[in-house]
Design a protein around this motif. Structure first.
Motif, PDB file in Angstrom:
ATOM      1  N   LYS A 299       3.456 -32.474  18.635  1.00 31.76           N
ATOM      2  CA  LYS A 299       4.730 -31.938  19.124  1.00 31.76           C
ATOM      3  C   LYS A 299       4.479 -30.807  20.140  1.00 31.76           C
ATOM      4  O   LYS A 299       5.175 -30.709  21.154  1.00 31.76           O
ATOM      5  CB  LYS A 299       5.580 -31.429  17.950  1.00 31.76           C
ATOM      6  N   VAL A 300       3.479 -29.983  19.868  1.00 34.91           N
ATOM      7  CA  VAL A 300       3.130 -28.905  20.798  1.00 34.91           C
ATOM      8  C   VAL A 300       2.751 -29.504  22.144  1.00 34.91           C
ATOM      9  O   VAL A 300       3.257 -29.082  23.190  1.00 34.91           O
ATOM     10  CB  VAL A 300       1.968 -28.042  20.244  1.00 34.91           C
ATOM     11  N   TYR A 301       1.880 -30.505  22.126  1.00 35.51           N
ATOM     12  CA  TYR A 301       1.448 -31.131  23.375  1.00 35.51           C
ATOM     13  C   TYR A 301       2.635 -31.764  24.110  1.00 35.51           C
ATOM     14  O   TYR A 301       2.769 -31.636  25.323  1.00 35.51           O
ATOM     15  CB  TYR A 301       0.390 -32.204  23.128  1.00 35.51           C
ATOM     16  N   GLU A 302       3.491 -32.422  23.347  1.00 36.48           N
ATOM     17  CA  GLU A 302       4.664 -33.079  23.941  1.00 36.48           C
ATOM     18  C   GLU A 302       5.577 -32.056  24.622  1.00 36.48           C
ATOM     19  O   GLU A 302       6.012 -32.263  25.757  1.00 36.48           O
ATOM     20  CB  GLU A 302       5.438 -33.831  22.859  1.00 36.48           C
ATOM     21  N   LEU A 303       5.842 -30.945  23.942  1.00 29.87           N
ATOM     22  CA  LEU A 303       6.709 -29.908  24.514  1.00 29.87           C
ATOM     23  C   LEU A 303       6.078 -29.273  25.752  1.00 29.87           C
ATOM     24  O   LEU A 303       6.771 -28.975  26.728  1.00 29.87           O
ATOM     25  CB  LEU A 303       7.018 -28.834  23.475  1.00 29.87           C
ATOM     26  N   LEU A 304       4.776 -29.070  25.711  1.00 25.34           N
ATOM     27  CA  LEU A 304       4.102 -28.456  26.852  1.00 25.34           C
ATOM     28  C   LEU A 304       4.006 -29.407  28.050  1.00 25.34           C
ATOM     29  O   LEU A 304       4.043 -28.974  29.192  1.00 25.34           O
ATOM     30  CB  LEU A 304       2.706 -27.976  26.454  1.00 25.34           C
ATOM     31  N   GLU A 305       3.896 -30.692  27.786  1.00 26.30           N
ATOM     32  CA  GLU A 305       3.757 -31.668  28.871  1.00 26.30           C
ATOM     33  C   GLU A 305       5.095 -32.085  29.470  1.00 26.30           C
ATOM     34  O   GLU A 305       5.168 -32.452  30.634  1.00 26.30           O
ATOM     35  CB  GLU A 305       3.024 -32.912  28.366  1.00 26.30           C
ATOM     36  N   THR A 306       6.160 -32.012  28.693  1.00 21.61           N
ATOM     37  CA  THR A 306       7.444 -32.571  29.104  1.00 21.61           C
ATOM     38  C   THR A 306       8.251 -31.655  30.014  1.00 21.61           C
ATOM     39  O   THR A 306       8.803 -32.107  31.006  1.00 21.61           O
ATOM     40  CB  THR A 306       8.297 -32.923  27.860  1.00 21.61           C
ATOM     41  N   TYR A 307       8.331 -30.395  29.663  1.00 18.28           N
ATOM     42  CA  TYR A 307       9.214 -29.481  30.383  1.00 18.28           C
ATOM     43  C   TYR A 307       8.442 -28.677  31.426  1.00 18.28           C
ATOM     44  O   TYR A 307       7.331 -28.222  31.151  1.00 18.28           O
ATOM     45  CB  TYR A 307       9.892 -28.522  29.398  1.00 18.28           C
ATOM     46  N   PRO A 308       9.037 -28.469  32.589  1.00 18.34           N
ATOM     47  CA  PRO A 308       8.380 -27.605  33.582  1.00 18.34           C
ATOM     48  C   PRO A 308       8.599 -26.130  33.229  1.00 18.34           C
ATOM     49  O   PRO A 308       9.660 -25.755  32.746  1.00 18.34           O
ATOM     50  CB  PRO A 308       9.083 -27.973  34.890  1.00 18.34           C
ATOM     51  N   TYR A 309       7.592 -25.323  33.475  1.00 17.63           N
ATOM     52  CA  TYR A 309       7.670 -23.894  33.175  1.00 17.63           C
ATOM     53  C   TYR A 309       7.400 -23.111  34.450  1.00 17.63           C
ATOM     54  O   TYR A 309       6.497 -23.450  35.210  1.00 17.63           O
ATOM     55  CB  TYR A 309       6.644 -23.508  32.103  1.00 17.63           C
ATOM     56  N   ASP A 310       8.194 -22.059  34.664  1.00 15.28           N
ATOM     57  CA  ASP A 310       8.004 -21.230  35.854  1.00 15.28           C
ATOM     58  C   ASP A 310       6.688 -20.464  35.779  1.00 15.28           C
ATOM     59  O   ASP A 310       5.928 -20.411  36.719  1.00 15.28           O
ATOM     60  CB  ASP A 310       9.168 -20.254  36.023  1.00 15.28           C
ATOM     61  N   ASP A 311       6.451 -19.848  34.645  1.00 12.04           N
ATOM     62  CA  ASP A 311       5.229 -19.076  34.457  1.00 12.04           C
ATOM     63  C   ASP A 311       4.562 -19.564  33.183  1.00 12.04           C
ATOM     64  O   ASP A 311       4.954 -19.186  32.090  1.00 12.04           O
ATOM     65  CB  ASP A 311       5.548 -17.588  34.362  1.00 12.04           C
ATOM     66  N   GLY A 312       3.559 -20.416  33.327  1.00 11.25           N
ATOM     67  CA  GLY A 312       2.960 -21.033  32.155  1.00 11.25           C
ATOM     68  C   GLY A 312       1.578 -20.537  31.814  1.00 11.25           C
ATOM     69  O   GLY A 312       0.904 -21.140  30.987  1.00 11.25           O
ATOM     70  N   GLU A 313       1.134 -19.437  32.424  1.00 12.44           N
ATOM     71  CA  GLU A 313      -0.213 -18.935  32.150  1.00 12.44           C
ATOM     72  C   GLU A 313      -0.413 -18.641  30.668  1.00 12.44           C
ATOM     73  O   GLU A 313      -1.467 -18.927  30.118  1.00 12.44           O
ATOM     74  CB  GLU A 313      -0.517 -17.686  32.972  1.00 12.44           C
ATOM     75  N   ASP A 314       0.589 -18.052  30.013  1.00 13.44           N
ATOM     76  CA  ASP A 314       0.459 -17.766  28.590  1.00 13.44           C
ATOM     77  C   ASP A 314       0.430 -19.041  27.761  1.00 13.44           C
ATOM     78  O   ASP A 314      -0.145 -19.088  26.682  1.00 13.44           O
ATOM     79  CB  ASP A 314       1.584 -16.850  28.120  1.00 13.44           C
ATOM     80  N   LEU A 315       1.037 -20.105  28.292  1.00 14.02           N
ATOM     81  CA  LEU A 315       1.069 -21.368  27.567  1.00 14.02           C
ATOM     82  C   LEU A 315      -0.264 -22.100  27.618  1.00 14.02           C
ATOM     83  O   LEU A 315      -0.554 -22.937  26.767  1.00 14.02           O
ATOM     84  CB  LEU A 315       2.188 -22.261  28.111  1.00 14.02           C
ATOM     85  N   VAL A 316      -1.090 -21.760  28.596  1.00  8.34           N
ATOM     86  CA  VAL A 316      -2.421 -22.370  28.672  1.00  8.34           C
ATOM     87  C   VAL A 316      -3.229 -21.984  27.438  1.00  8.34           C
ATOM     88  O   VAL A 316      -3.916 -22.829  26.849  1.00  8.34           O
ATOM     89  CB  VAL A 316      -3.152 -21.953  29.969  1.00  8.34           C
ATOM     90  N   SER A 317      -3.123 -20.735  27.010  1.00 14.08           N
ATOM     91  CA  SER A 317      -3.855 -20.314  25.811  1.00 14.08           C
ATOM     92  C   SER A 317      -3.319 -21.014  24.564  1.00 14.08           C
ATOM     93  O   SER A 317      -4.084 -21.345  23.655  1.00 14.08           O
ATOM     94  CB  SER A 317      -3.815 -18.800  25.644  1.00 14.08           C
ATOM     95  N   LEU A 318      -2.003 -21.268  24.526  1.00  9.71           N
ATOM     96  CA  LEU A 318      -1.438 -22.037  23.408  1.00  9.71           C
ATOM     97  C   LEU A 318      -1.953 -23.480  23.413  1.00  9.71           C
ATOM     98  O   LEU A 318      -2.239 -24.047  22.364  1.00  9.71           O
ATOM     99  CB  LEU A 318       0.091 -22.048  23.480  1.00  9.71           C
ATOM    100  N   TRP A 319      -2.034 -24.066  24.599  1.00  8.09           N
ATOM    101  CA  TRP A 319      -2.562 -25.422  24.754  1.00  8.09           C
ATOM    102  C   TRP A 319      -3.997 -25.486  24.191  1.00  8.09           C
ATOM    103  O   TRP A 319      -4.329 -26.369  23.402  1.00  8.09           O
ATOM    104  CB  TRP A 319      -2.526 -25.807  26.230  1.00  8.09           C
ATOM    105  N   ASP A 320      -4.812 -24.526  24.597  1.00  6.54           N
ATOM    106  CA  ASP A 320      -6.196 -24.493  24.128  1.00  6.54           C
ATOM    107  C   ASP A 320      -6.262 -24.246  22.625  1.00  6.54           C
ATOM    108  O   ASP A 320      -7.005 -24.911  21.908  1.00  6.54           O
ATOM    109  CB  ASP A 320      -6.985 -23.403  24.858  1.00  6.54           C
ATOM    110  N   LYS A 321      -5.463 -23.292  22.155  1.00 10.63           N
ATOM    111  CA  LYS A 321      -5.477 -22.946  20.733  1.00 10.63           C
ATOM    112  C   LYS A 321      -5.096 -24.150  19.868  1.00 10.63           C
ATOM    113  O   LYS A 321      -5.708 -24.382  18.821  1.00 10.63           O
ATOM    114  CB  LYS A 321      -4.525 -21.780  20.468  1.00 10.63           C
ATOM    115  N   ALA A 322      -4.121 -24.925  20.316  1.00  9.49           N
ATOM    116  CA  ALA A 322      -3.716 -26.115  19.564  1.00  9.49           C
ATOM    117  C   ALA A 322      -4.872 -27.105  19.471  1.00  9.49           C
ATOM    118  O   ALA A 322      -5.125 -27.685  18.406  1.00  9.49           O
ATOM    119  CB  ALA A 322      -2.494 -26.765  20.216  1.00  9.49           C
ATOM    120  N   HIS A 323      -5.594 -27.281  20.567  1.00 14.05           N
ATOM    121  CA  HIS A 323      -6.740 -28.197  20.540  1.00 14.05           C
ATOM    122  C   HIS A 323      -7.862 -27.658  19.649  1.00 14.05           C
ATOM    123  O   HIS A 323      -8.509 -28.425  18.925  1.00 14.05           O
ATOM    124  CB  HIS A 323      -7.249 -28.454  21.959  1.00 14.05           C
TER     125      HIS A 323
END
Length: 119
Positions: free
Chosen positions: A21-45
């Motif tokens: 679900k985390v991956y789906e939410l991160l891949e589906t919606y566009p984000y204006d400032d996603g730098e903080d979300l990169v760490s969430l992406w990595d942390k989930a993996h």
């Protein structure tokens, strides 16, 4: 749905260990400032790998995970991660210090001075 609501859903999915679900939410919606979300992406993996193997993750394993699963364009439009490397002059200062202190290469008292000199 607003960006704040989506971010809340991502955090909830992380807490529930629903990494798909985390991956789906991160891949589906566009984000204006996603730098903080990169760490969430990595942390989930990282957490998914740890929960699957039940072994501690070494820096090498984390590096391989980051290489295997690059962040989606929705959170990192440039497709380039921020690289944290030392400038050449800082590396040279540290290498010189190390060459002079090879017998005991632990800068206990010199840390502040080395930090100041290398920036």
């Amino acid at each position: 749905m607003s960006s704040a609501e989506i971010r809340s859903l991502i955090k909830l999915a992380m807490e529930n260990k629903d990494y798909k679900k985390v991956y789906e939410l991160l891949e589906t919606y566009p984000y204006d400032d996603g730098e903080d979300l990169v760490s969430l992406w990595d942390k989930a993996h990282y957490l998914e790998k740890f929960n699957r193997d039940h072994k501690p993750l070494t820096p090498l394993i984390k590096f391989r995970i980051r290489q295997r699963f690059p962040p989606p364009r929705s959170i990192l439009p440039t497709e380039q991660r921020q690289v944290k490397t030392l400038p050449n002059y800082a590396r040279q200062i540290l290498e010189c210090w190390y060459a002079e202190h090879q017998r005991y290469p632990y800068p206990a008292l010199e840390k502040a001075e080395l930090s100041r000199r290398t920036g």
